[in-house]
Design a protein around this motif. Structure first.
Motif, mmCIF file in Angstrom:
data_model
loop_
_atom_site.group_PDB
_atom_site.id
_atom_site.type_symbol
_atom_site.label_atom_id
_atom_site.label_comp_id
_atom_site.label_asym_id
_atom_site.label_seq_id
_atom_site.Cartn_x
_atom_site.Cartn_y
_atom_site.Cartn_z
ATOM 1 N N ALA A 51 0.838 -1.201 0.000
ATOM 2 C CA ALA A 51 0.000 0.000 0.000
ATOM 3 C C ALA A 51 0.871 1.249 0.000
ATOM 4 O O ALA A 51 0.599 2.215 -0.727
ATOM 5 N N GLU A 52 1.946 1.220 0.804
ATOM 6 C CA GLU A 52 2.783 2.409 0.910
ATOM 7 C C GLU A 52 3.448 2.742 -0.415
ATOM 8 O O GLU A 52 3.793 3.890 -0.670
ATOM 9 N N ILE A 53 3.673 1.721 -1.242
ATOM 10 C CA ILE A 53 4.315 1.983 -2.534
ATOM 11 C C ILE A 53 3.274 2.350 -3.582
ATOM 12 O O ILE A 53 3.416 3.324 -4.315
ATOM 13 N N LEU A 54 2.224 1.545 -3.661
ATOM 14 C CA LEU A 54 1.281 1.725 -4.772
ATOM 15 C C LEU A 54 0.409 2.968 -4.611
ATOM 16 O O LEU A 54 0.104 3.641 -5.599
ATOM 17 N N VAL A 55 -0.013 3.269 -3.395
ATOM 18 C CA VAL A 55 -0.935 4.401 -3.245
ATOM 19 C C VAL A 55 -0.298 5.710 -3.724
ATOM 20 O O VAL A 55 -0.896 6.418 -4.543
ATOM 21 N N PRO A 56 0.910 6.054 -3.260
ATOM 22 C CA PRO A 56 1.488 7.301 -3.768
ATOM 23 C C PRO A 56 1.682 7.281 -5.282
ATOM 24 O O PRO A 56 1.379 8.267 -5.960
ATOM 25 N N LEU A 57 2.160 6.136 -5.804
ATOM 26 C CA LEU A 57 2.369 6.069 -7.254
ATOM 27 C C LEU A 57 1.050 6.269 -7.986
ATOM 28 O O LEU A 57 0.972 6.998 -8.981
ATOM 29 N N ALA A 58 0.007 5.622 -7.487
ATOM 30 C CA ALA A 58 -1.293 5.737 -8.143
ATOM 31 C C ALA A 58 -1.772 7.180 -8.134
ATOM 32 O O ALA A 58 -2.251 7.701 -9.147
ATOM 33 N N ILE A 59 -1.593 7.842 -6.994
ATOM 34 C CA ILE A 59 -2.097 9.216 -6.903
ATOM 35 C C ILE A 59 -1.279 10.152 -7.774
ATOM 36 O O ILE A 59 -1.834 10.961 -8.537
ATOM 37 N N ILE A 60 0.052 10.018 -7.692
ATOM 38 C CA ILE A 60 0.872 10.867 -8.559
ATOM 39 C C ILE A 60 0.501 10.592 -10.008
ATOM 40 O O ILE A 60 0.356 11.498 -10.825
ATOM 41 N N GLY A 61 0.319 9.304 -10.319
ATOM 42 C CA GLY A 61 -0.020 8.937 -11.685
ATOM 43 C C GLY A 61 -1.317 9.561 -12.134
ATOM 44 O O GLY A 61 -1.396 10.162 -13.204
ATOM 45 N N LEU A 62 -2.331 9.470 -11.295
ATOM 46 C CA LEU A 62 -3.626 9.963 -11.776
ATOM 47 C C LEU A 62 -3.638 11.481 -11.901
ATOM 48 O O LEU A 62 -4.248 12.031 -12.816
ATOM 49 N N LEU A 63 -2.906 12.144 -11.015
ATOM 50 C CA LEU A 63 -2.891 13.608 -11.121
ATOM 51 C C LEU A 63 -1.999 14.074 -12.269
ATOM 52 O O LEU A 63 -2.400 14.922 -13.070
ATOM 53 N N SER A 64 -0.790 13.484 -12.357
ATOM 54 C CA SER A 64 0.121 13.988 -13.386
ATOM 55 C C SER A 64 -0.379 13.621 -14.774
ATOM 56 O O SER A 64 -0.366 14.450 -15.681
ATOM 57 N N ALA A 65 -0.859 12.398 -14.937
ATOM 58 C CA ALA A 65 -1.320 12.013 -16.272
ATOM 59 C C ALA A 65 -2.529 12.839 -16.687
ATOM 60 O O ALA A 65 -2.651 13.236 -17.848
ATOM 61 N N SER A 66 -3.413 13.125 -15.741
ATOM 62 C CA SER A 66 -4.566 13.965 -16.094
ATOM 63 C C SER A 66 -4.093 15.352 -16.512
ATOM 64 O O SER A 66 -4.603 15.930 -17.472
ATOM 65 N N THR A 67 -3.110 15.870 -15.784
ATOM 66 C CA THR A 67 -2.619 17.199 -16.117
ATOM 67 C C THR A 67 -1.996 17.207 -17.505
ATOM 68 O O THR A 67 -2.244 18.102 -18.307
#
Lengths: 117, 140, 488, 492
Positions: free
Chosen positions: D279-295
């Motif tokens: 969780a500690e690895i995937l959650v930050p990656l997922a969030i950064i991913g969803l925000l940066s890719a959307s941007t």
């Protein structure tokens, strides 16, 4: 697998790193593919060395043998080799077509042609 | 390489044995080491040597690409249909036990057929790959 | 026809109307007939639902279950029937008006206009009759999206920019504040049904309840509390019928309606009174009232002035709701009706002036009263209602709100009311005065008289309603006292 | 015949692929592939019904019992995935006829449909199999087919896109292979159910941990989790429209399925989230991913590329859900796998229709679309609304569950991130809608796309709405699947 100690793993990891390094560092597409092959092959070795049992014979029923090597990793790797061949073939085919349409297979030259690549 | 006399003679001499060895590996597959994958590659390598020595045109006269395509496809079909046959005869997919009245005989039949299909496909695909790459170079 | 069928039909009819209007698009007369018929049918259906409610029929329809325990369901209660009646009743008048306006100004894409209008009404009906918060949210979004093409109707850069602000603010707030508030409510209470007395009591920690209330307050941006009010002036780029029905009645009232629903049926007034810092909501609304009136004072464009006036009036309702006195709740409900009649009249007159004379600025209105006597009389009535002068509708609701303030000894509400009344008078009265008693300073571009007849008819009707509501508010009052469980 | 359902799904494309390669002309292979995909869909639906009625469905290949032979093991999770894959195939294939002939040329059509059938074969195979090594084989079958299909794009950049995908994909698959090898050494089995039984006893060993790391990394490469997503945008942008629609809807989802299978069934929740910091690895990656890719997607001039970046963002939502390690989060993740398949499929098909008429997919080609191609345009609007997560669309259903799952854990910042992602979606969808609505058409003489494209397209759009309103099917199955997976998923 005690006969080899850990040397087989050392060699395999060495090969693995060589392969990955080639994929990452070389800019020539064909060299990348070669690196990829080295990388994959190291994994094949990994599996095959798993199946080795010291003093065992080949996994075919015969008189006087009680200890057989594990055939399953070999079977698996046979499949993986086929997959690897197919991947290489597709990769080479792509390189050929890239050469035909871009005139080069050097990655940095491709990048200068189109920054979005 | 057609001007290398030694290679040509040796090649001519070896090719039949390579083909024969391929067939041996193919059909010995259900008793000992061997099988369609290896056999197919060995079989195809004979053609590769032939092409290297005598040129693409000569090889393609023996094995035209359209035939190879059909062979490749039919190899897959043989494999799949053996499975279907087992299924129709009451077993699970690829359950060779059901291919004959005697389960052991059934296993033999099934393995030979499936390996034959694999061999056909592997051999023809290897040839196709080689011919395609070789032909590409000449065209451009 | 049972009341349940009628309830369902109130949703089906506007949609069906939209389809028929689209199909009849090529023949303007047919198209507008369809619009009128749809509007009349809809009003009839709402009346039928009202009769059912008064007769004590069991009214409630459930369609499909979206999430466990949260179906798409409809029912009715006094507040929703009031909102539905206002929206559907005024749609009839607006349709008459819109025909005159759209033809008078030769707008393009008229079919799209009428279709979207019908869909917006569908949204408004859905909001009105929702039986739970999720259903309400869905129709709230239908309303947002269906009005976007109406706001951007002109299609020029200004309209696009206005549309962007409009959709941007409404969507942002509904996604960022309202949706999590709803999901949070669901997570806490396990249901989203509107239940008298609320569903949240005992499910939330004290601080969380305050936060949740704020999420609702700013999430329902259609209620235009500052600082999420900016979409309303931006929406004024729309054709006037849109501003009139949607941005004075349906859309904005859907906002305050949602808030009242949340206060009464989700939190429950008793529970909300225990929520710490609940009075902040009153202060925010009070501030909005005063600030919006001050801004209105400085506007030169008629429609923008009306928009800011609307923001102020909406916050009256919110302030009254949040004050939590029984009288002020009734006052809030009645003000939905009172403001609707007055403000739609004002927008109608603004549109009539535009169609007749192409004037949009307040400074151009000097002496126009004698050219357009009916229109400007209606304007005067609407303006007086906004200020709250008897005998207009605005007086009735203000009376109750003030009574509520006294019930609680809430002098903040009282001060805000007095201050804003003064400000309202300050920006409306000069217009009326100038229109009738100042000479025209420049010759108008074209010599004009009254606006097209149907527009005048429409605005006369609403002006009359504004007056009549003062005298005949009994039924509405009786109905709305039910929401606080009888006359306090 | 019901007992053979799992293999029938695989068999349809397996038999179809070689036959299609032998057929001539553009239409016969198409017809064959379409009929077979419908047949596969029928089988998957029946399978889902069976699973619902009787629980986990086990099929032994060749009659060999589990540890020796390969078994196919169907529970709720893969039954749902199968329906998604075959369903999308059944919609994309009818659509492909015109689109593919237009973009690829009639002479290469048999090849195209062969590859597409192999792709379907691979994806279905990954989904049904209960054998860890078999997953690798099918993964490579599907990947090889994908490389070929991407390379068939008209733009020459399709070739380089395909090549870099090949490199990345192969590395990912090989990582997976290494991990599976380690597991085999430790347990002596490749059967997923057996692995799940034997692993808890030895989960302390560093080999198992290494295996876990290799497998998760390898799969994350295939599913294009940020920052391993670099292959995806170009691959989606330059491949033929029908391929993008199918890939965008299914390929990464299947990788997600494999990840779920390993994390929850094989390694188990306790190991993955307790012993390992998943969780500690995937959650930050997922969030950064969803925000940066959307941007990033906001700034794309090419709409196909924009949607590709949006896919990376949506993968972020999916991974976020499963990384919560709760039944609720997993439900949300599975729901979004299905729902995102529906919406991205629809949107990429819209882009195919635009490319068919306008010849390109840039935002300039979208201008004035409301006037020239109204049906296509409104399909985009509805699909876009679904992407944003407006109520009554599928996007809302999954987002609702995702937020509910985050609230359940009290992860407020995650809720904020999810909502921020939705806002960014409003911007990038809104931008295109505005251009389509108000822009002046580049070429006003263009007409609506042909029915052959519109009908399949609208089928998906309606599915977007349908499953957004009638959530019984998807939510119930996703919940059942999540419960099954959380319980360890092994039902002998």
């Amino acid at each position: 697998m005690s006969g080899l100690g850990v040397w087989n793993y050392v060699i395999i990891i060495f090969l693995m790193m060589i392969g990955l390094y080639m994929v990452m560092s070389s800019s020539n597409l064909v060299k990348k593919l070669i690196g990829l092959n080295v990388f994959q092959t190291s994994v094949f070795f990994l599996y095959i060395s798993f199946g080795y049992i010291e003093g065992a014979t080949g996994p075919v029923m015969q008189e006087g043998a009680s200890l057989y090597s594990n055939p399953l990793p070999h079977v698996l790797i046979l499949t993986a080799i086929v997959v690897g061949v197919a991947t290489t073939a597709v990769g080479l085919a792509l390189s050929v077509r890239i050469k035909e349409s871009f005139g080069t297979i050097e990655e940095d030259e491709l990048h200068t042609m189109d920054s979005s690549l | 390489m057609s001007d290398h006399l030694i290679l040509r003679i040796v090649g001519k001499f070896l090719i039949p044995y390579i083909l024969l060895f391929g067939l041996y590996v193919q059909f010995h597959g259900d008793f000992g080491p061997g099988g369609g994958f290896q056999a197919g590659v060995i079989f195809a390598s004979a053609f590769v040597i032939h092409t290297l020595l005598f040129g693409l045109e000569s090889a393609e006269r023996i094995a035209p690409q359209w035939i190879l395509k059909i062979v490749a496809a039919s190899g897959v079909l043989i494999y799949a249909l053996v499975g279907v046959a087992a299924m129709l005869m009451g077993g699970n997919y690829l359950d060779y036990d059901f291919l004959a009245a005697d389960p052991i005989a059934g296993q033999h039949i099934g393995i030979i057929l499936v390996e034959f299909g694999v061999g056909l496909t592997v051999a023809s695909v290897m040839m196709l790959l080689f011919f395609t790459f070789a032909g590409r170079g000449e065209a451009s | 026809m049972t009341a349940n069928t009628a309830l369902l039909l109130t949703l089906v009819v506007p949609l069906l109307g939209a389809v028929l209007i689209a199909l009849a698009g090529r023949w303007p007369n047919l198209r507008e007939t369809v619009t009128m018929v749809t509007a009349l049918t809809l009003f009839g259906l709402v009346i039928r639902v009202l009769m059912g409610l008064n007769a004590g029929e069991e009214i409630g329809v459930e369609l499909v279950t979206l999430f466990s325990g949260v179906p798409i369901a409809f029912n009715t209660e006094p507040l929703s029937i009031l909102f539905a009646m206002i929206a559907s009743g005024l749609w009839i008048v607006t349709s008459i008006y819109a025909i005159g306006y759209m033809r008078g100004t030769n707008e393009k894409q008229q079919t799209r206009f009428y279709v979207c209008f019908a869909i917006a009404l569908f949204g408004a009906m859905g909001v009105a009759f929702s039986a739970n918060l999720l259903t309400l949210f869905i129709f709230y979004e239908v309303l947002t999206i269906s009005t976007y093409p109406l706001v951007t109707h002109k299609g020029d850069d200004k309209a696009k920019a206005g549309g962007r602000t409009y959709l941007g603010i409404l969507m942002t707030t509904s996604i960022v504040f309202l949706l999590p508030a709803i999901i949070w409510t669901y997570a806490a209470a396990g249901t989203l049904d509107f239940v008298p007395g609320g569903i949240l009591e005992g499910h939330l920690a004290a601080g969380s309840a305050t936060l949740l209330l704020m999420l609702f307050l700013f999430g329902v941006a259609k209620a235009a509390v500052m600082p999420v009010h900016r979409w309303l002036p931006a929406a004024m780029v729309a054709p006037t019928p849109v501003s009139a029905l949607l941005h004075a009645v349906a859309v904005v009232k859907a906002g305050v309606f949602t808030l009242i629903k949340v206060v009464i049926y989700i939190f429950g007034t008793d529970y909300l009174a225990e929520v710490p810092y609940e009075q902040f909501a009153v202060y925010i609304a009070g501030f909005t009232v005063v600030a919006a009136s001050c801004i209105a004072l400085r506007q030169t464009n008629i429609k923008r002035l009306l928009a800011y006036s609307t923001i102020g009036q909406l916050s009256y309702i919110i302030m009254a709701t949040m004050a939590l006195a029984p009288f002020s709740e009734i006052g809030a409900a009645i003000h939905i009706a009172a403001h609707a009649f007055g403000k739609i009249t004002l927008f109608f007159t603004a549109g009539a002036i535009y169609v007749a004379s192409k004037k949009t600025e307040i400074t151009q209105l000097n002496g126009i009263g004698w050219r357009m006597p009916y229109t400007m009389t209606a304007f005067a009535i609407g303006a007086l209602s906004m200020i709250g002068v008897p005998p207009t509708a605005g007086f009735v609701s203000k009376w109750f709100i003030i009574a509520g303030a006294f019930q609680l000894d809430n002098y903040f509400v009282l001060v805000v009311l007095i201050l804003s009344t003064a400000l309202n008078a300050a920006y409306f009265l000069p217009i009326i005065f100038n229109a009738f008693f100042k000479p025209e300073d420049v010759t108008p571009v074209k010599d004009h008289a009254e606006a097209p007849t149907n527009m005048v008819i429409a605005l006369s009707v609403t002006a009359t309603l504004t007056l009549l509501f003062f005298f005949f508010n009994g039924p509405v009052l009786d109905l709305e006292t039910q929401i606080v469980g009888g006359m306090p | 015949m019901l007992a053979h359902l799992p293999v029938l799904v695989i068999l349809a494309p397996l038999l179809g692929a070689p036959v299609a390669s032998l057929l001539r002309g553009p239409n016969w292979p198409w017809l064959l592939a379409t009929l077979l995909s419908w047949f596969a869909l029928l089988c998957s639906v029946l399978l889902l019904i069976q699973v619902n009625a009787q629980g986990t469905f086990i099929y032994t290949m060749g009659g060999w019992e589990a540890p020796w032979g390969i078994e196919y093991r169907i529970d709720f999770a893969n039954a749902l995935l199968l329906v998604l894959i075959t369903g999308l195939a059944s919609v994309v294939l009818p659509y492909a006829r015109l689109s593919v002939e237009h973009e690829i040329g009639a002479d290469r059509c048999p090849l195209f449909y062969t590859a597409l059938l192999l792709l379907i074969l691979g994806l279905c195979g990954i989904t049904v199999t209960g054998d860890a090594f078999n997953v690798f084989v099918f993964l490579e079958v599907s990947s090889l087919a994908t490389y070929t299909l991407i390379a068939m794009g008209r733009d020459r950049r399709a070739l380089t896109a395909s090549f870099s995908y090949l490199i990345m994909g192969t590395i990912g698959a090989t990582f997976y292979l290494i991990g599976v090898g380690f597991l085999y050494v430790m347990t002596g089995t490749l059967n997923m159910a057996d692995l799940a039984e034997r692993l808890p006893a030895i989960s302390d060993s560093s080999t198992v941990r290494t295996a876990f790391a290799f497998i998760v990394t390898g799969i994350c490469l295939k599913l294009a989790l940020f920052p391993l997503h670099l292959w995806l945008p170009n691959a989606y942008t330059y491949s033929p429209s029908a391929v993008t629609a199918f890939l965008g809807a299914t390929a990464t989802k299947v990788a997600v399925y494999v990840l779920i299978r390993f994390v929850f069934t094989i390694f188990g929740v306790e190991f993955s989230f307790g012993a390992e910091p998943l969780a500690e690895i995937l959650v930050p990656l997922a969030i950064i991913g969803l925000l940066s890719a959307s941007t990033v997607s906001i700034m794309q001039p090419n709409i196909k590329r924009m949607l590709a970046y949006s896919s990376v963002a949506q993968i972020g939502y999916i991974v976020l859900g499963l990384a919560m390690g709760t039944a609720m989060g997993l439900t949300a993740s599975l729901l979004h796998v299905f729902n995102h398949g529906l919406m991205k499929g629809a949107l990429f098909m819209v882009m195919g229709a635009v490319a068919y008429r306008m010849g390109g997919t840039s935002i300039d080609d979208m201008r004035g679309l409301a006037k020239t191609m109204p049906l296509t345009f409104w399909a985009f609007v509805l699909g876009g609304l679904s992407l944003i997560g407006v109520p009554l669309t599928v996007g809302f259903v999954s987002k609702w569950h995702l937020i509910l799952a985050a609230l359940e854990l009290g992860w407020w910042p995650v809720v904020v991130a999810i909502l921020a992602g939705s806002m960014l979606a409003v911007v990038y969808v809104g931008r295109v809608v505005e251009a389509g609505f108000f822009g002046e058409p580049k070429d006003a003489t263009k007409r609506e796309a042909p029915w052959g494209l519109l009908v399949p397209l609208w089928v998906l759009v309606i599915a977007n709405i349908w499953f957004g309103i009638d959530t019984r099917l998807t939510v119930d199955i996703a919940e059942a699947a999540a419960a099954q997976l959380m319980a360890g998923g092994v039902v002998r």
